[in-house]
Design a protein around this motif. Structure first.
Motif, PDB file in Angstrom:
ATOM      1  N   LEU A 158       2.547  -6.941   7.986  1.00 20.50           N
ATOM      2  CA  LEU A 158       3.352  -7.819   7.643  1.00 20.50           C
ATOM      3  C   LEU A 158       4.670  -6.817   7.040  1.00 20.50           C
ATOM      4  O   LEU A 158       4.512  -5.859   6.549  1.00 20.50           O
ATOM      5  CB  LEU A 158       2.752  -8.506   6.184  1.00 20.50           C
ATOM      6  N   ARG A 159       5.809  -7.394   7.556  1.00 21.65           N
ATOM      7  CA  ARG A 159       6.852  -6.853   7.190  1.00 21.65           C
ATOM      8  C   ARG A 159       7.697  -7.657   6.418  1.00 21.65           C
ATOM      9  O   ARG A 159       7.873  -9.021   6.372  1.00 21.65           O
ATOM     10  CB  ARG A 159       7.699  -6.681   8.643  1.00 21.65           C
ATOM     11  N   LYS A 160       8.291  -6.913   5.255  1.00 20.24           N
ATOM     12  CA  LYS A 160       8.889  -7.722   4.259  1.00 20.24           C
ATOM     13  C   LYS A 160      10.131  -8.391   4.618  1.00 20.24           C
ATOM     14  O   LYS A 160      11.013  -7.806   5.358  1.00 20.24           O
ATOM     15  CB  LYS A 160       9.148  -6.885   3.000  1.00 20.24           C
ATOM     16  N   THR A 161      10.646  -9.567   4.338  1.00 23.68           N
ATOM     17  CA  THR A 161      11.896 -10.275   4.444  1.00 23.68           C
ATOM     18  C   THR A 161      12.777  -9.589   3.211  1.00 23.68           C
ATOM     19  O   THR A 161      12.607  -9.230   2.559  1.00 23.68           O
ATOM     20  CB  THR A 161      11.892 -11.477   4.306  1.00 23.68           C
ATOM     21  N   PRO A 162      14.346  -9.928   3.358  1.00 22.09           N
ATOM     22  CA  PRO A 162      15.025  -9.729   2.515  1.00 22.09           C
ATOM     23  C   PRO A 162      14.550 -10.344   0.838  1.00 22.09           C
ATOM     24  O   PRO A 162      14.816  -9.743   0.075  1.00 22.09           O
ATOM     25  CB  PRO A 162      16.454 -10.292   2.922  1.00 22.09           C
ATOM     26  N   ALA A 163      14.169 -11.432   1.202  1.00 23.23           N
ATOM     27  CA  ALA A 163      13.498 -12.160   0.032  1.00 23.23           C
ATOM     28  C   ALA A 163      12.437 -11.400  -0.896  1.00 23.23           C
ATOM     29  O   ALA A 163      12.609 -11.272  -2.081  1.00 23.23           O
ATOM     30  CB  ALA A 163      13.189 -13.673   0.229  1.00 23.23           C
ATOM     31  N   ALA A 164      11.610 -10.988  -0.038  1.00 25.93           N
ATOM     32  CA  ALA A 164      10.575 -10.128  -0.789  1.00 25.93           C
ATOM     33  C   ALA A 164      10.862  -8.638  -1.212  1.00 25.93           C
ATOM     34  O   ALA A 164      10.539  -8.308  -2.105  1.00 25.93           O
ATOM     35  CB  ALA A 164       9.320  -9.825   0.379  1.00 25.93           C
ATOM     36  N   GLU A 165      12.029  -8.068  -0.530  1.00 28.51           N
ATOM     37  CA  GLU A 165      12.541  -6.922  -0.978  1.00 28.51           C
ATOM     38  C   GLU A 165      13.420  -7.174  -2.231  1.00 28.51           C
ATOM     39  O   GLU A 165      13.198  -6.256  -3.204  1.00 28.51           O
ATOM     40  CB  GLU A 165      13.499  -6.497   0.160  1.00 28.51           C
ATOM     41  N   TYR A 166      13.989  -8.371  -2.418  1.00 25.91           N
ATOM     42  CA  TYR A 166      14.628  -8.648  -3.642  1.00 25.91           C
ATOM     43  C   TYR A 166      13.600  -8.781  -4.950  1.00 25.91           C
ATOM     44  O   TYR A 166      13.727  -8.441  -5.776  1.00 25.91           O
ATOM     45  CB  TYR A 166      15.539  -9.840  -3.699  1.00 25.91           C
ATOM     46  N   MET A 167      12.700  -9.769  -4.638  1.00 24.10           N
ATOM     47  CA  MET A 167      11.518  -9.728  -5.459  1.00 24.10           C
ATOM     48  C   MET A 167      10.717  -8.677  -5.621  1.00 24.10           C
ATOM     49  O   MET A 167      10.401  -8.538  -6.855  1.00 24.10           O
ATOM     50  CB  MET A 167      10.759 -11.101  -5.026  1.00 24.10           C
ATOM     51  N   SER A 168      10.659  -7.549  -4.917  1.00 18.50           N
ATOM     52  CA  SER A 168      10.073  -6.373  -5.348  1.00 18.50           C
ATOM     53  C   SER A 168      10.765  -5.513  -6.303  1.00 18.50           C
ATOM     54  O   SER A 168      10.160  -5.012  -7.093  1.00 18.50           O
ATOM     55  CB  SER A 168       9.720  -5.630  -4.034  1.00 18.50           C
ATOM     56  N   VAL A 169      12.257  -5.558  -6.168  1.00 17.19           N
ATOM     57  CA  VAL A 169      13.016  -4.999  -7.263  1.00 17.19           C
ATOM     58  C   VAL A 169      12.833  -5.610  -8.669  1.00 17.19           C
ATOM     59  O   VAL A 169      12.477  -4.694  -9.485  1.00 17.19           O
ATOM     60  CB  VAL A 169      14.367  -5.198  -6.679  1.00 17.19           C
ATOM     61  N   VAL A 170      12.833  -6.902  -8.687  1.00 14.51           N
ATOM     62  CA  VAL A 170      12.509  -7.622  -9.799  1.00 14.51           C
ATOM     63  C   VAL A 170      11.180  -7.354 -10.193  1.00 14.51           C
ATOM     64  O   VAL A 170      11.069  -7.234 -11.710  1.00 14.51           O
ATOM     65  CB  VAL A 170      12.911  -9.259  -9.660  1.00 14.51           C
ATOM     66  N   ALA A 171      10.175  -7.428  -9.438  1.00  9.39           N
ATOM     67  CA  ALA A 171       8.886  -7.036  -9.748  1.00  9.39           C
ATOM     68  C   ALA A 171       8.704  -5.685 -10.556  1.00  9.39           C
ATOM     69  O   ALA A 171       7.945  -5.687 -11.433  1.00  9.39           O
ATOM     70  CB  ALA A 171       7.899  -7.307  -8.727  1.00  9.39           C
ATOM     71  N   ASP A 172       9.369  -4.651 -10.023  1.00 12.78           N
ATOM     72  CA  ASP A 172       9.562  -3.464 -10.502  1.00 12.78           C
ATOM     73  C   ASP A 172       9.705  -3.291 -11.748  1.00 12.78           C
ATOM     74  O   ASP A 172       9.229  -2.747 -12.886  1.00 12.78           O
ATOM     75  CB  ASP A 172      10.148  -2.395  -9.637  1.00 12.78           C
ATOM     76  N   ARG A 173      10.907  -4.014 -11.935  1.00 11.41           N
ATOM     77  CA  ARG A 173      11.435  -4.144 -13.373  1.00 11.41           C
ATOM     78  C   ARG A 173      10.582  -4.567 -14.456  1.00 11.41           C
ATOM     79  O   ARG A 173      10.103  -4.371 -15.636  1.00 11.41           O
ATOM     80  CB  ARG A 173      12.843  -4.730 -13.576  1.00 11.41           C
ATOM     81  N   ILE A 174       9.936  -5.919 -13.914  1.00  3.98           N
ATOM     82  CA  ILE A 174       9.193  -6.624 -15.094  1.00  3.98           C
ATOM     83  C   ILE A 174       7.815  -6.026 -15.340  1.00  3.98           C
ATOM     84  O   ILE A 174       7.392  -5.820 -16.407  1.00  3.98           O
ATOM     85  CB  ILE A 174       9.183  -8.196 -14.177  1.00  3.98           C
ATOM     86  N   LEU A 175       7.164  -5.488 -14.183  1.00  2.39           N
ATOM     87  CA  LEU A 175       5.890  -5.101 -14.254  1.00  2.39           C
ATOM     88  C   LEU A 175       5.962  -3.760 -15.292  1.00  2.39           C
ATOM     89  O   LEU A 175       5.099  -3.196 -15.793  1.00  2.39           O
ATOM     90  CB  LEU A 175       5.144  -4.559 -12.923  1.00  2.39           C
ATOM     91  N   SER A 176       7.416  -2.976 -14.871  1.00  5.56           N
ATOM     92  CA  SER A 176       7.522  -1.729 -15.735  1.00  5.56           C
ATOM     93  C   SER A 176       7.507  -1.831 -17.148  1.00  5.56           C
ATOM     94  O   SER A 176       7.018  -1.126 -18.236  1.00  5.56           O
ATOM     95  CB  SER A 176       8.781  -0.850 -15.013  1.00  5.56           C
TER      96      SER A 176
END
Length: 308
Positions: free
Chosen positions: A59-77
């Motif tokens: 599975l290859r991430k789309t730009p949407a997943a990449e953006y959500m990953s940045v947000v997820a990093d911050r929220i989960l941290s």
């Protein structure tokens, strides 16, 4: 209105990006592949956008997943930090002060300071935020850290500085280097010398302004390495020379892996400060209390944060 994503969806996105496979991500999260696939489709339905595309069984991430990953990093941290804060409070810790040191990740001084802090305060714990060391003042103003140990005296609006110590810059080289016997080096001594630096941005009162420019003599730039501890290892292997803060070099100097000499006959001494937000500078604020105790500790001989 469509429901928002929850933490399970954010963890799913992170796991799929990390592993690249549904089965591996499911194993990582402790769920079945079918449950994870269902949760992924649910996330895409809620967002109304595709998060991953399939390529060569991965599975290859789309730009949407990449953006959500940045947000997820911050929220989960933030969530992890909040959980740690609650656990500390339950253990008698009422205030957690987050600290980072500019550029350097040498924390050999930390255990001694923590013992000093705990002997002089109650209910305050220190958390090291190593990821904020490249631009600690930005992290300070963004509220990602509470104290930034920085070189110089910051003049930024909204920042209060507590003086900690004065520290010399040292020219470092491998044992046996042609300049190893010198008491000090001038700019003319290191013309075309292979030189490793963690930044090529000239700063006032540093080696650019006071070593190189006065004689218009410069070393030969061989590398820019953002981690000073890595620079030390390269210098110790005779792959170049550098100029770094003396306090961070003491272990390598004592072990004889590098040689350090004074920069210019007069020496270049840099003040180090504990920077905190001005709104936290009240004497009774836990952040200011930690900064003041750090200044008191640094004034003691052999504190480990400056060359005595």
């Amino acid at each position: 209105m469509k429901p928002y994503l929850d933490l399970r969806h954010l963890q799913l996105i992170q796991a799929v990006i990390e592993t690249g496979r549904i089965t591996d991500a499911a194993e990582k999260l402790g769920v079945t592949p079918s449950a994870l696939s269902h949760r992924l489709r649910e996330a895409e339905r809620r967002l109304d956008v595709q998060l991953f595309t399939r390529m060569h069984k991965r599975l290859r991430k789309t730009p949407a997943a990449e953006y959500m990953s940045v947000v997820a990093d911050r929220i989960l941290s933030d969530l992890t930090r909040a959980e740690e804060d609650v656990r500390r409070m339950n253990a008698g810790i009422h205030h957690v002060v987050r600290l980072s040191v500019e550029a350097y990740s040498n924390y050999r001084w930390l255990p001694a300071f923590l013992k000093y802090l705990k002997s002089h305060t109650t209910g305050i714990d220190l958390q090291i935020m190593a990821g904020g060391n490249l631009n600690p003042l930005t992290g300070l103003m963004n509220r990602n850290i509470d104290i930034a140990v920085v070189s110089g005296v910051p003049a930024q609006a909204g920042v209060t500085a507590v003086h900690l110590f004065e520290d010399p810059l040292l020219f470092i080289m491998a044992p046996g280097h042609r300049l190893a016997g010198r008491d000090y080096v001038e700019g003319t001594d290191i013309v075309d010398e292979p030189f490793i630096t963690y930044t090529k941005v000239p700063e006032p009162d540093r080696e650019f302004a006071r070593l190189f420019r006065p004689t218009e003599t410069y070393p030969k730039w061989t590398a820019t390495v953002e981690l000073p501890e890595a620079i030390v290892e390269l210098v110790a292997s005779n792959l170049g020379t550098s100029v770094l803060a003396g306090w961070a070099l003491q272990t390598a100097l004592k072990e004889g892996r590098i040689i350090g000499v004074q920069v210019t006959q007069e020496g270049i001494t840099i003040p180090w400060s504990a920077a905190l937000r001005s709104e936290d500078a009240d004497p009774d604020d836990p952040i200011r209390i930690v900064a003041d105790h750090m200044a008191e500790w640094c004034a003691r001989p052999g504190c480990g944060l400056h060359v005595t």
